[in-house]
Scaffold this motif. Structure first.
Motif, PDB file in Angstrom:
ATOM      1  N   LEU A 130       0.863  -1.091   0.455  1.00  0.00           N
ATOM      2  CA  LEU A 130       0.143   0.015   0.119  1.00  0.00           C
ATOM      3  C   LEU A 130       0.708   1.060   0.080  1.00  0.00           C
ATOM      4  O   LEU A 130       1.687   1.387   0.668  1.00  0.00           O
ATOM      5  CB  LEU A 130      -0.473   0.238   1.623  1.00  0.00           C
ATOM      6  CG  LEU A 130      -1.717   1.074   1.616  1.00  0.00           C
ATOM      7  CD1 LEU A 130      -2.682   1.095   0.372  1.00  0.00           C
ATOM      8  CD2 LEU A 130      -2.161   1.111   3.230  1.00  0.00           C
ATOM      9  N   ILE A 131       0.870   1.853  -1.478  1.00  0.00           N
ATOM     10  CA  ILE A 131       1.478   3.528  -1.380  1.00  0.00           C
ATOM     11  C   ILE A 131       0.780   3.814   0.190  1.00  0.00           C
ATOM     12  O   ILE A 131       0.174   4.697  -0.092  1.00  0.00           O
ATOM     13  CB  ILE A 131       1.715   4.114  -2.605  1.00  0.00           C
ATOM     14  CG1 ILE A 131       1.843   3.020  -3.427  1.00  0.00           C
ATOM     15  CG2 ILE A 131       2.619   5.110  -2.383  1.00  0.00           C
ATOM     16  CD1 ILE A 131       2.322   3.637  -5.021  1.00  0.00           C
ATOM     17  N   ARG A 132       1.590   5.028   0.818  1.00  0.00           N
ATOM     18  CA  ARG A 132       2.021   5.630   1.757  1.00  0.00           C
ATOM     19  C   ARG A 132       1.914   7.207   1.706  1.00  0.00           C
ATOM     20  O   ARG A 132       1.566   8.061   1.856  1.00  0.00           O
ATOM     21  CB  ARG A 132       2.005   5.216   3.218  1.00  0.00           C
ATOM     22  CG  ARG A 132       3.736   5.130   3.789  1.00  0.00           C
ATOM     23  CD  ARG A 132       3.998   5.356   5.143  1.00  0.00           C
ATOM     24  NE  ARG A 132       4.704   5.256   5.510  1.00  0.00           N
ATOM     25  CZ  ARG A 132       6.404   6.151   5.588  1.00  0.00           C
ATOM     26  NH1 ARG A 132       5.185   7.270   5.573  1.00  0.00           N
ATOM     27  NH2 ARG A 132       7.610   6.033   5.058  1.00  0.00           N
ATOM     28  N   ARG A 182       3.075  -1.429   3.757  1.00  0.00           N
ATOM     29  CA  ARG A 182       3.181  -0.137   3.229  1.00  0.00           C
ATOM     30  C   ARG A 182       4.393   0.383   3.308  1.00  0.00           C
ATOM     31  O   ARG A 182       5.007   0.360   3.980  1.00  0.00           O
ATOM     32  CB  ARG A 182       2.379   0.123   4.527  1.00  0.00           C
ATOM     33  CG  ARG A 182       1.475   1.025   4.435  1.00  0.00           C
ATOM     34  CD  ARG A 182       0.283   1.723   5.898  1.00  0.00           C
ATOM     35  NE  ARG A 182      -0.235   2.746   5.913  1.00  0.00           N
ATOM     36  CZ  ARG A 182       0.482   3.570   6.971  1.00  0.00           C
ATOM     37  NH1 ARG A 182       1.095   3.368   7.032  1.00  0.00           N
ATOM     38  NH2 ARG A 182      -0.376   4.943   6.546  1.00  0.00           N
ATOM     39  N   GLY A 183       4.869   1.416   2.518  1.00  0.00           N
ATOM     40  CA  GLY A 183       5.588   1.897   2.278  1.00  0.00           C
ATOM     41  C   GLY A 183       5.482   3.613   1.289  1.00  0.00           C
ATOM     42  O   GLY A 183       4.675   3.886   0.588  1.00  0.00           O
ATOM     43  N   VAL A 184       6.690   3.753   1.040  1.00  0.00           N
ATOM     44  CA  VAL A 184       7.259   4.763  -0.025  1.00  0.00           C
ATOM     45  C   VAL A 184       7.422   4.484  -1.374  1.00  0.00           C
ATOM     46  O   VAL A 184       8.332   3.613  -1.394  1.00  0.00           O
ATOM     47  CB  VAL A 184       8.113   6.153   1.082  1.00  0.00           C
ATOM     48  CG1 VAL A 184       8.049   6.745   0.049  1.00  0.00           C
ATOM     49  CG2 VAL A 184       7.584   6.143   2.229  1.00  0.00           C
ATOM     50  N   ASP A 208      10.549   2.805   0.066  1.00  0.00           N
ATOM     51  CA  ASP A 208      10.980   1.281   0.033  1.00  0.00           C
ATOM     52  C   ASP A 208      10.214   0.361  -1.567  1.00  0.00           C
ATOM     53  O   ASP A 208      10.527  -0.739  -0.991  1.00  0.00           O
ATOM     54  CB  ASP A 208       9.034   1.455   1.169  1.00  0.00           C
ATOM     55  CG  ASP A 208       9.241   1.697   2.327  1.00  0.00           C
ATOM     56  OD1 ASP A 208      10.326   0.942   3.383  1.00  0.00           O
ATOM     57  OD2 ASP A 208       8.521   2.459   2.448  1.00  0.00           O
ATOM     58  N   ASP A 209       9.759   0.447  -2.291  1.00  0.00           N
ATOM     59  CA  ASP A 209       9.717   0.350  -4.074  1.00  0.00           C
ATOM     60  C   ASP A 209       9.826   1.399  -4.937  1.00  0.00           C
ATOM     61  O   ASP A 209       9.643   2.312  -4.418  1.00  0.00           O
ATOM     62  CB  ASP A 209       9.093  -0.387  -4.441  1.00  0.00           C
ATOM     63  CG  ASP A 209       7.639   0.002  -3.949  1.00  0.00           C
ATOM     64  OD1 ASP A 209       7.069   1.603  -4.037  1.00  0.00           O
ATOM     65  OD2 ASP A 209       6.285   0.067  -4.367  1.00  0.00           O
ATOM     66  N   SER A 232       1.187  -1.221  -5.017  1.00  0.00           N
ATOM     67  CA  SER A 232       1.930  -1.430  -6.010  1.00  0.00           C
ATOM     68  C   SER A 232       2.837  -3.419  -5.301  1.00  0.00           C
ATOM     69  O   SER A 232       1.884  -3.521  -4.151  1.00  0.00           O
ATOM     70  CB  SER A 232       3.093  -1.608  -5.510  1.00  0.00           C
ATOM     71  OG  SER A 232       3.887   0.058  -5.492  1.00  0.00           O
ATOM     72  N   VAL A 233       2.402  -4.639  -6.878  1.00  0.00           N
ATOM     73  CA  VAL A 233       2.777  -5.123  -6.728  1.00  0.00           C
ATOM     74  C   VAL A 233       4.323  -5.439  -6.250  1.00  0.00           C
ATOM     75  O   VAL A 233       4.749  -4.903  -7.440  1.00  0.00           O
ATOM     76  CB  VAL A 233       1.402  -6.172  -7.036  1.00  0.00           C
ATOM     77  CG1 VAL A 233       2.096  -5.727  -9.131  1.00  0.00           C
ATOM     78  CG2 VAL A 233       2.472  -7.859  -7.139  1.00  0.00           C
TER      79      VAL A 233
END
Ligand code: HPA
Length: 274
Positions: A130-132, A182-184, A208-209, A232-233
């Motif tokens: 999940l993009i935060r 969850r990440g950036v 993060d990705d 994102s996957v």
């Protein structure tokens, strides 16, 4: 009138006539990872991008190039099966054209999906993230004269990814038993994948990705005040010189397809709550 506004207006008028009174509340970008969702849209009308005035044909691997309008989770949605990427050589105005057209058609939410490589060592291939927040390293799509009818010259980006939608998505994932990181998200131009030093750099700046899309679309959506959710996957992971690993686009599309079912199920349930 601004040339861009004329193109947007014409495309929206064309699509609107095809939609025949349907009023989509959410736009969904089916990047790599959400392809499956297209098959689940009921009473679907499909409109190839090439038919829409001002739209070029999409060329990226795994991207078809259709608008699909119909019902999902009981709500009227407008899905983009494939997107325009900056690395394909399109100007930013073209990359974000479909988003602005959907805004003109009245969508209030934008749900975005994409494939990405992970810098975060606790992420595995096949995970969903999940993009935060994001770090935009692509040219900003709002550069140039401001389109005042869409939003302000200097939009705030504090909560680019809607907190309430994130919260709902986390609860839905828990209920469905789907692991959700969850990440950036960091966007870069591509089309090269990252060198080990670049992965290390993106990690060091807080990512993060990493992928080659999402941020222009989200910026334009936020400019117009839409509520945004991004996911994102994780299709590949950062690696070092000497690792027995090569980033491969076919493998990335394969991994995205494998994750498609669980991502579709999460999106469907979220949409049912809108
Ligand atoms: N880097 C950039 N874009 C990507 C990647 C990656 O590792 N994986 C999928 N899209």
């Amino acid at each position: 009138m601004d040339k861009r506004a004329i193109v947007i207006e014409e495309a929206a008028a064309f699509l609107s006539s095809w939609l025949d009174g349907r009023k989509p509340i959410a736009g969904i970008i089916l990047g790599s990872g959400l392809g499956e969702l297209a098959n689940e849209i009921e009473e679907a009308i499909t409109i190839p991008y090439v038919m829409v005035p001002g739209f070029p044909a999409a060329t990226a691997v795994g991207h078809k190039g259709n608008f699909i309008c119909g019902k999902l989770g009981g709500k009227c949605v407008l899905a983009m099966q494939g997107r325009y990427h900056y690395y394909e050589g399109y100007p930013m105005d073209t990359v974000v054209l479909p988003i602005r057209v959907m805004i003109k058609l009245g969508i209030k939410y934008l749900l975005v999906s994409n494939a990405a490589g992970a810098m975060n060592k606790s992420f595995s291939i096949g995970d969903l993230m999940l993009i935060r927040d994001h770090i935009n390293l692509l040219p900003n799509p709002l550069i140039g004269p401001n389109l005042d009818e869409f939003g302000p010259r200097f939009p705030d980006m504090t909560c680019a990814y809607d907190l309430d939608l994130q919260d709902r998505m986390l609860k839905i994932a828990k209920k469905q038993g789907v692991k959700l990181q969850r990440g950036v998200y960091v966007s870069c131009t591509g089309p090269t994948y990252e060198t080990p030093a670049e992965y290390a750099f993106y990690k060091a700046i807080g990512g993060d990705d990493v992928g080659m899309s999402v941020t222009p679309e989200v910026i334009v959506a936020r400019h117009a005040g839409l509520r945004v959710l991004g996911m994102s996957v994780i299709t590949d992971v950062a690696h070092e010189v000497g690792d027995d690993y090569v980033t491969d686009e076919n493998e990335i599309v394969r991994q995205a397809d494998l994750a498609s079912k669980k991502m579709t199920s999460l999106f469907r349930e979220l949409i049912s709550t809108l």
